[in-house]
Design an enzyme around this catalytic site. Structure first.
Site, PDB file in Angstrom:
ATOM      1  N   ASP A   1       2.352  -8.774 -23.438  1.00 22.72           N
ATOM      2  CA  ASP A   1       2.195  -7.628 -23.378  1.00 22.72           C
ATOM      3  C   ASP A   1       0.740  -7.478 -24.364  1.00 22.72           C
ATOM      4  OD1 ASP A   1       1.510  -4.852 -23.377  1.00 22.72           O
ATOM      5  OD2 ASP A   1       3.478  -4.337 -23.809  1.00 22.72           O
ATOM      6  N   ILE A   2      -0.433  -7.124 -23.636  1.00 23.26           N
ATOM      7  CA  ILE A   2      -1.390  -7.034 -24.369  1.00 23.26           C
ATOM      8  C   ILE A   2      -1.427  -6.186 -25.555  1.00 23.26           C
ATOM      9  CG2 ILE A   2      -3.236  -8.052 -23.021  1.00 23.26           C
ATOM     10  CD1 ILE A   2      -4.260  -4.931 -22.304  1.00 23.26           C
TER      11      ILE A   2
ATOM     12  N   LYS B   1      -9.917   3.702 -18.823  1.00 22.25           N
ATOM     13  CA  LYS B   1     -10.884   3.033 -18.971  1.00 22.25           C
ATOM     14  C   LYS B   1     -11.970   3.327 -19.488  1.00 22.25           C
ATOM     15  CE  LYS B   1     -10.858  -0.834 -17.233  1.00 22.25           C
ATOM     16  NZ  LYS B   1     -10.548  -1.821 -17.467  1.00 22.25           N
TER      17      LYS B   1
ATOM     18  N   THR C   1     -15.084  -0.386 -15.010  1.00 26.66           N
ATOM     19  CA  THR C   1     -15.092   0.210 -13.650  1.00 26.66           C
ATOM     20  C   THR C   1     -16.190   1.153 -13.412  1.00 26.66           C
ATOM     21  OG1 THR C   1     -13.974   1.534 -12.054  1.00 26.66           O
ATOM     22  CG2 THR C   1     -12.986   1.866 -14.184  1.00 26.66           C
ATOM     23  N   ASP C   2     -16.822   1.370 -12.213  1.00 23.70           N
ATOM     24  CA  ASP C   2     -17.822   2.240 -12.173  1.00 23.70           C
ATOM     25  C   ASP C   2     -17.068   3.935 -12.042  1.00 23.70           C
ATOM     26  OD1 ASP C   2     -16.287   2.275  -9.703  1.00 23.70           O
ATOM     27  OD2 ASP C   2     -18.060   2.349  -8.333  1.00 23.70           O
TER      28      ASP C   2
ATOM     29  N   TYR D   1      -6.426   7.522 -15.169  1.00 24.91           N
ATOM     30  CA  TYR D   1      -7.056   6.031 -14.949  1.00 24.91           C
ATOM     31  C   TYR D   1      -8.487   5.785 -15.553  1.00 24.91           C
ATOM     32  CZ  TYR D   1      -9.270   1.631 -12.986  1.00 24.91           C
ATOM     33  OH  TYR D   1      -9.924   0.875 -12.797  1.00 24.91           O
TER      34      TYR D   1
ATOM     35  N   ALA E   1      -4.983  -4.571 -17.255  1.00 27.46           N
ATOM     36  CA  ALA E   1      -4.842  -3.138 -16.946  1.00 27.46           C
ATOM     37  C   ALA E   1      -4.120  -2.511 -16.036  1.00 27.46           C
ATOM     38  CB  ALA E   1      -6.330  -2.501 -16.669  1.00 27.46           C
TER      39      ALA E   1
HETATM   40  P1  NAD Z   1      -4.315  -5.284 -10.795  1.00 30.83           P
HETATM   41  O1  NAD Z   1      -3.511  -4.215 -10.989  1.00 30.83           O
HETATM   42  O2  NAD Z   1      -4.100  -6.129  -9.413  1.00 30.83           O
HETATM   43  O3  NAD Z   1      -3.935  -6.643 -11.807  1.00 30.83           O
HETATM   44  C1  NAD Z   1      -3.904  -6.102 -13.336  1.00 30.83           C
HETATM   45  C2  NAD Z   1      -3.206  -7.094 -13.994  1.00 30.83           C
HETATM   46  O4  NAD Z   1      -2.842  -6.740 -15.357  1.00 30.83           O
HETATM   47  C3  NAD Z   1      -1.435  -7.503 -13.448  1.00 30.83           C
HETATM   48  O5  NAD Z   1      -1.402  -8.822 -13.081  1.00 30.83           O
HETATM   49  C4  NAD Z   1      -0.640  -6.998 -14.302  1.00 30.83           C
HETATM   50  O6  NAD Z   1       0.713  -7.676 -14.553  1.00 30.83           O
HETATM   51  C5  NAD Z   1      -1.602  -7.116 -15.683  1.00 30.83           C
HETATM   52  N1  NAD Z   1      -1.070  -6.338 -16.900  1.00 30.83           N
HETATM   53  C6  NAD Z   1      -0.605  -4.889 -16.832  1.00 30.83           C
HETATM   54  N2  NAD Z   1      -0.518  -4.464 -17.919  1.00 30.83           N
HETATM   55  C7  NAD Z   1      -0.348  -5.330 -18.634  1.00 30.83           C
HETATM   56  C8  NAD Z   1      -0.170  -5.541 -20.078  1.00 30.83           C
HETATM   57  N3  NAD Z   1       0.132  -4.249 -20.787  1.00 30.83           N
HETATM   58  N4  NAD Z   1      -0.351  -6.706 -20.601  1.00 30.83           N
HETATM   59  C9  NAD Z   1      -0.696  -8.015 -19.969  1.00 30.83           C
HETATM   60  N5  NAD Z   1      -0.874  -7.994 -18.585  1.00 30.83           N
HETATM   61  C10 NAD Z   1      -0.907  -6.617 -18.070  1.00 30.83           C
HETATM   62  O7  NAD Z   1      -5.860  -4.938 -11.138  1.00 30.83           O
HETATM   63  P2  NAD Z   1      -7.190  -5.510 -10.451  1.00 30.83           P
HETATM   64  O8  NAD Z   1      -7.384  -4.374  -9.228  1.00 30.83           O
HETATM   65  O9  NAD Z   1      -7.040  -6.966 -10.239  1.00 30.83           O
HETATM   66  O10 NAD Z   1      -8.156  -4.889 -11.514  1.00 30.83           O
HETATM   67  C11 NAD Z   1      -8.379  -5.750 -12.950  1.00 30.83           C
HETATM   68  C12 NAD Z   1      -9.341  -5.177 -13.688  1.00 30.83           C
HETATM   69  O11 NAD Z   1     -10.505  -4.732 -12.984  1.00 30.83           O
HETATM   70  C13 NAD Z   1      -9.046  -3.932 -14.286  1.00 30.83           C
HETATM   71  O12 NAD Z   1      -9.279  -3.739 -15.566  1.00 30.83           O
HETATM   72  C14 NAD Z   1      -9.463  -2.752 -13.440  1.00 30.83           C
HETATM   73  O13 NAD Z   1      -9.958  -1.463 -14.293  1.00 30.83           O
HETATM   74  C15 NAD Z   1     -11.095  -3.397 -13.209  1.00 30.83           C
HETATM   75  N6  NAD Z   1     -11.532  -3.051 -11.820  1.00 30.83           N
HETATM   76  C16 NAD Z   1     -10.797  -3.121 -10.544  1.00 30.83           C
HETATM   77  C17 NAD Z   1     -11.649  -2.855  -9.657  1.00 30.83           C
HETATM   78  C18 NAD Z   1     -10.722  -2.665  -8.227  1.00 30.83           C
HETATM   79  O14 NAD Z   1     -11.389  -2.365  -7.162  1.00 30.83           O
HETATM   80  N7  NAD Z   1      -9.727  -3.268  -8.109  1.00 30.83           N
HETATM   81  C19 NAD Z   1     -13.082  -2.430  -9.503  1.00 30.83           C
HETATM   82  C20 NAD Z   1     -13.378  -2.568 -10.759  1.00 30.83           C
HETATM   83  C21 NAD Z   1     -12.929  -2.899 -11.855  1.00 30.83           C
HETATM   84  O1  DAU Z   2     -14.261   1.911  -7.988  1.00 28.93           O
HETATM   85  C1  DAU Z   2     -13.519   1.005  -8.588  1.00 28.93           C
HETATM   86  C2  DAU Z   2     -12.141   1.411  -8.665  1.00 28.93           C
HETATM   87  O2  DAU Z   2     -11.668   1.184  -7.334  1.00 28.93           O
HETATM   88  C3  DAU Z   2     -11.304   0.585  -9.595  1.00 28.93           C
HETATM   89  O3  DAU Z   2     -11.492   1.021 -10.643  1.00 28.93           O
HETATM   90  C4  DAU Z   2      -9.792   0.696  -9.405  1.00 28.93           C
HETATM   91  O4  DAU Z   2      -9.076   0.037 -10.078  1.00 28.93           O
HETATM   92  C5  DAU Z   2      -9.431   0.515  -8.036  1.00 28.93           C
HETATM   93  O5  DAU Z   2      -7.954   0.789  -7.550  1.00 28.93           O
HETATM   94  C6  DAU Z   2     -10.221   1.317  -6.926  1.00 28.93           C
HETATM   95  O6  DAU Z   2      -9.878   2.720  -6.967  1.00 28.93           O
HETATM   96  P1  DAU Z   2      -9.948   3.748  -5.820  1.00 28.93           P
HETATM   97  O7  DAU Z   2      -9.062   4.866  -6.220  1.00 28.93           O
HETATM   98  O8  DAU Z   2     -11.302   4.013  -5.239  1.00 28.93           O
HETATM   99  O9  DAU Z   2      -9.042   2.782  -4.687  1.00 28.93           O
HETATM  100  P2  DAU Z   2      -8.135   3.003  -3.851  1.00 28.93           P
HETATM  101  O10 DAU Z   2      -7.983   1.780  -2.929  1.00 28.93           O
HETATM  102  O11 DAU Z   2      -6.703   3.614  -4.384  1.00 28.93           O
HETATM  103  O12 DAU Z   2      -8.666   4.187  -2.872  1.00 28.93           O
HETATM  104  C7  DAU Z   2      -9.921   3.934  -2.076  1.00 28.93           C
HETATM  105  C8  DAU Z   2     -10.114   5.251  -1.389  1.00 28.93           C
HETATM  106  O13 DAU Z   2      -9.412   5.437  -0.365  1.00 28.93           O
HETATM  107  C9  DAU Z   2     -10.185   6.661  -2.346  1.00 28.93           C
HETATM  108  O14 DAU Z   2     -11.077   7.528  -1.956  1.00 28.93           O
HETATM  109  C10 DAU Z   2      -8.817   7.027  -1.962  1.00 28.93           C
HETATM  110  C11 DAU Z   2      -8.412   6.757  -0.447  1.00 28.93           C
HETATM  111  N1  DAU Z   2      -7.162   6.398  -0.027  1.00 28.93           N
HETATM  112  C12 DAU Z   2      -6.422   5.520  -1.056  1.00 28.93           C
HETATM  113  C13 DAU Z   2      -5.272   5.258  -0.386  1.00 28.93           C
HETATM  114  C14 DAU Z   2      -4.395   4.204  -1.411  1.00 28.93           C
HETATM  115  C15 DAU Z   2      -6.812   6.883   0.984  1.00 28.93           C
HETATM  116  O15 DAU Z   2      -7.302   7.683   1.889  1.00 28.93           O
HETATM  117  N2  DAU Z   2      -5.342   6.452   1.404  1.00 28.93           N
HETATM  118  C16 DAU Z   2      -4.765   5.843   0.697  1.00 28.93           C
HETATM  119  O16 DAU Z   2      -3.726   5.701   1.126  1.00 28.93           O
END
Ligand code: NAD
Ligand code: DAU
Length: 340
Positions: free
Chosen positions: A62-63, A159, A128-129, A155, A86
Site C-alpha cells: 500500500d503506497i 489528484k 490528469t487533465d 477524485y 491511485a
Molecule cells: P486504475 O484504477 O485502473 O489502476 C489503479 C491501480 O492502482 C490499481 O492497480 C490499484 O490496485 C492500484 N492502487 C490503488 N490504491 C493503491 C494503493 N493504496 N497502493 C498501491 N496501489 C494501489 O487507474 P488508471 O486508469 O490506470 O489510472 C492510473 C493513473 O493515471 C491514476 O493516477 C490516474 O489518476 C491517472 N490518469 C488516468 C486517466 C484515465 O483515463 N484512466 C487519465 C489521466 C490520468
Molecule cells: O480525463 C481523465 C480522467 O478520465 C481520468 O483522470 C480518470 O481517472 C478517468 O476515470 C477518466 O474520468 P472520466 O470521469 O472522464 O471517465 P469515465 O469513463 O468515468 O466517464 C467518461 C464520460 O462518460 C464522463 O463524461 C461520464 C460519462 N459516463 C460514464 C459512465 C461510467 C456515462 O455517461 N455513463 C457511464 O456509465
C-alpha cells in the site's frame, strides 16, 4: 548498457499495466518493479506474458503505508519512480471520497518522502487533465499547463492536491520531478466500469448502456499506448520540475463515443438509456499538448483507429473482462445504476 531500477506504482491497473508491459519489452536492460495493492482495479493476470522475462518484479504493498514503503526503499535503491497508483474512478469518489484522499494524497506524499531519502534520479507523477476543472463548449479553448487548478470532483481534488505536494517537494527539497496531465485514456485492459469498456462489454451482451444526462459532455480521448510513450519520453527527456499536458485532440461527446461503438458492433441504438446525470459532471475537457509535441511526442492513433483496435481487443479477450465483470465489480454496478 546502462542498468536502471524503475519502480512503477499501480502497475496492475489499466494505464500502469500497459506501461509496465511497454517498458519491460522496450528496455530489457531495465529492471521494472510493479508495486500495487491489488485493489478492485488491480489485476495481475494481464502480466502472465512478461512474468518470466527476468526484468519484471511484483511487490504487493500500500503506497500509504509509510513503514512498508520506507523499509522497501532501504532495501531497493530505485533510480526512477513512475507513479500511477491511485483511486481513479470519479463516480466512486462521489460515493466514497475518503479513500481517494488517503491513497492519492497521503500515498503520494509517502512515496515522495521515501524517494527523497534515497536521492532518486526522477519521480514522474502521473496526473490528469481533470485537475483543471472543466471547459465550456467553445471548441477554441484548451487546458494549457498554465490553466489554474480548479478541480470539481473529490477524485480530481485529490489528484490536484497530490500535484501540489509533488510540486512542493521540488520547490522545497529540490526533488527531481515531472508531472504529466493526460486526457481520457482508452485501450486494452481498461476496467469495465469506465465509459468505453463499459459500453463495449454491455453492447456485446445486448445490455442497456447508461449515458449520463443528455450525453453532450465532451472528453478528449487518447489511446493508452500513446500515453505510455509520452510518459517514457518525459521520464528520459523531460525538463526537471516541468508539467506536461498529454492529449491528442480527439474530442467527442459521450453520445458520439457510445454510438460509434454500437455502430461498429452492428447493434441497435435502442441500447442507449439516458440516466440521471453525474453530480458536478464536468462539461468538457480538451488538452493543448504543445509542450509535449515540442519534446518530440505525437500520438500514433487517431480516435477512429484506436477505437477500432480497442473493440477488436475486447472481442478477442472476452475471458479477461468477463472474469472482472463476474466478480466484485457486479455488486458495485448494481449499487451505482438502476437500469431496467
Ligand atoms: P486504475 O484504477 O485502473 O489502476 C489503479 C491501480 O492502482 C490499481 O492497480 C490499484 O490496485 C492500484 N492502487 C490503488 N490504491 C493503491 C494503493 N493504496 N497502493 C498501491 N496501489 C494501489 O487507474 P488508471 O486508469 O490506470 O489510472 C492510473 C493513473 O493515471 C491514476 O493516477 C490516474 O489518476 C491517472 N490518469 C488516468 C486517466 C484515465 O483515463 N484512466 C487519465 C489521466 C490520468
Ligand atoms: O480525463 C481523465 C480522467 O478520465 C481520468 O483522470 C480518470 O481517472 C478517468 O476515470 C477518466 O474520468 P472520466 O470521469 O472522464 O471517465 P469515465 O469513463 O468515468 O466517464 C467518461 C464520460 O462518460 C464522463 O463524461 C461520464 C460519462 N459516463 C460514464 C459512465 C461510467 C456515462 O455517461 N455513463 C457511464 O456509465
Amino acid at each position: 548498457m546502462i542498468k536502471k531500477k524503475i519502480l512503477v506504482t499501480g502497475g496492475a491497473g489499466f494505464i500502469g499495466g500497459n506501461f509496465v508491459q511497454y517498458m519491460v519489452k522496450k528496455y530489457p536492460q531495465y529492471d521494472i518493479y510493479n508495486l500495487d495493492l491489488l485493489t478492485y482495479a488491480g489485476d495481475l493476470t494481464k502480466h502472465h506474458e512478461i512474468e518470466n522475462l527476468g526484468n519484471y518484479f511484483f511487490i504487493k504493498a500500500d503506497i500509504a503505508d509509510s513503514v512498508t514503503i520506507n523499509s522497501l526503499f532501504e532495501k531497493e535503491k530505485f533510480d526512477y519512480i513512475v507513479h500511477f497508483a491511485a483511486e481513479s474512478h470519479v463516480d466512486r469518489s462521489i460515493t466514497d471520497p475518503e479513500i481517494f484522499v488517503k491513497t492519492n494524497v497521503l500515498g503520494t506524499q509517502v512515496l515522495l518522502n521515501a524517494a527523497k531519502q534515497i536521492g532518486i534520479h526522477k519521480f514522474v507523477h502521473v496526473s490528469t487533465d481533470e485537475v483543471y476543472g472543466e471547459l465550456d463548449f467553445d471548441p477554441t479553448t484548451f487546458f494549457t499547463e498554465e490553466t489554474p487548478l480548479q478541480p470539481n470532483s473529490p477524485y480530481s481534488a485529490s489528484k490536484a492536491s497530490s500535484d501540489l505536494i509533488v510540486r512542493a517537494y521540488y520547490e522545497t527539497y529540490g526533488l527531481p520531478i515531472n508531472i504529466t496531465r493526460c486526457s481520457n485514456n482508452y485501450g486494452p485492459y481498461h476496467f469495465p466500469e469506465k465509459l468505453i469498456p463499459l459500453t463495449i462489454s454491455r453492447v456485446l451482451n445486448d445490455q442497456k448502456v447508461p449515458v449520463y444526462g443528455n450525453g453532450k459532455n465532451i472528453r478528449d480521448w487518447l489511446h493508452v499506448i500513446d500515453h505510455c510513450a509520452a510518459i517514457d519520453l518525459v521520464l528520459h527527456e523531460g525538463t526537471i520540475g516541468e508539467v506536461y499536458n498529454v492529449g491528442g485532440h480527439n474530442e467527442r461527446t459521450n453520445l458520439e463515443v457510445v454510438k460509434t461503438i454500437i455502430e461498429t458492433l452492428g447493434k441497435s441504438e435502442d441500447l442507449i438509456e439516458f440516466v440521471e446525470d453525474r453530480l458536478g459532471h464536468d462539461k468538457r475537457y480538451a488538452i493543448d499538448p504543445t509542450r509535449m509535441e515540442k519534446l518530440g511526442w505525437k500520438p500514433t492513433y487517431t480516435f477512429e483507429t484506436g477505437i477500432a483496435q480497442t473493440i477488436e481487443w475486447y472481442l478477442n479477450n472476452k475471458e479477461w473482462w468477463e472474469q472482472i465483470i463476474s466478480g466484485a465489480y457486479q455488486s458495485y454496478f448494481e449499487r451505482q445504476y438502476t437500469l431496467k
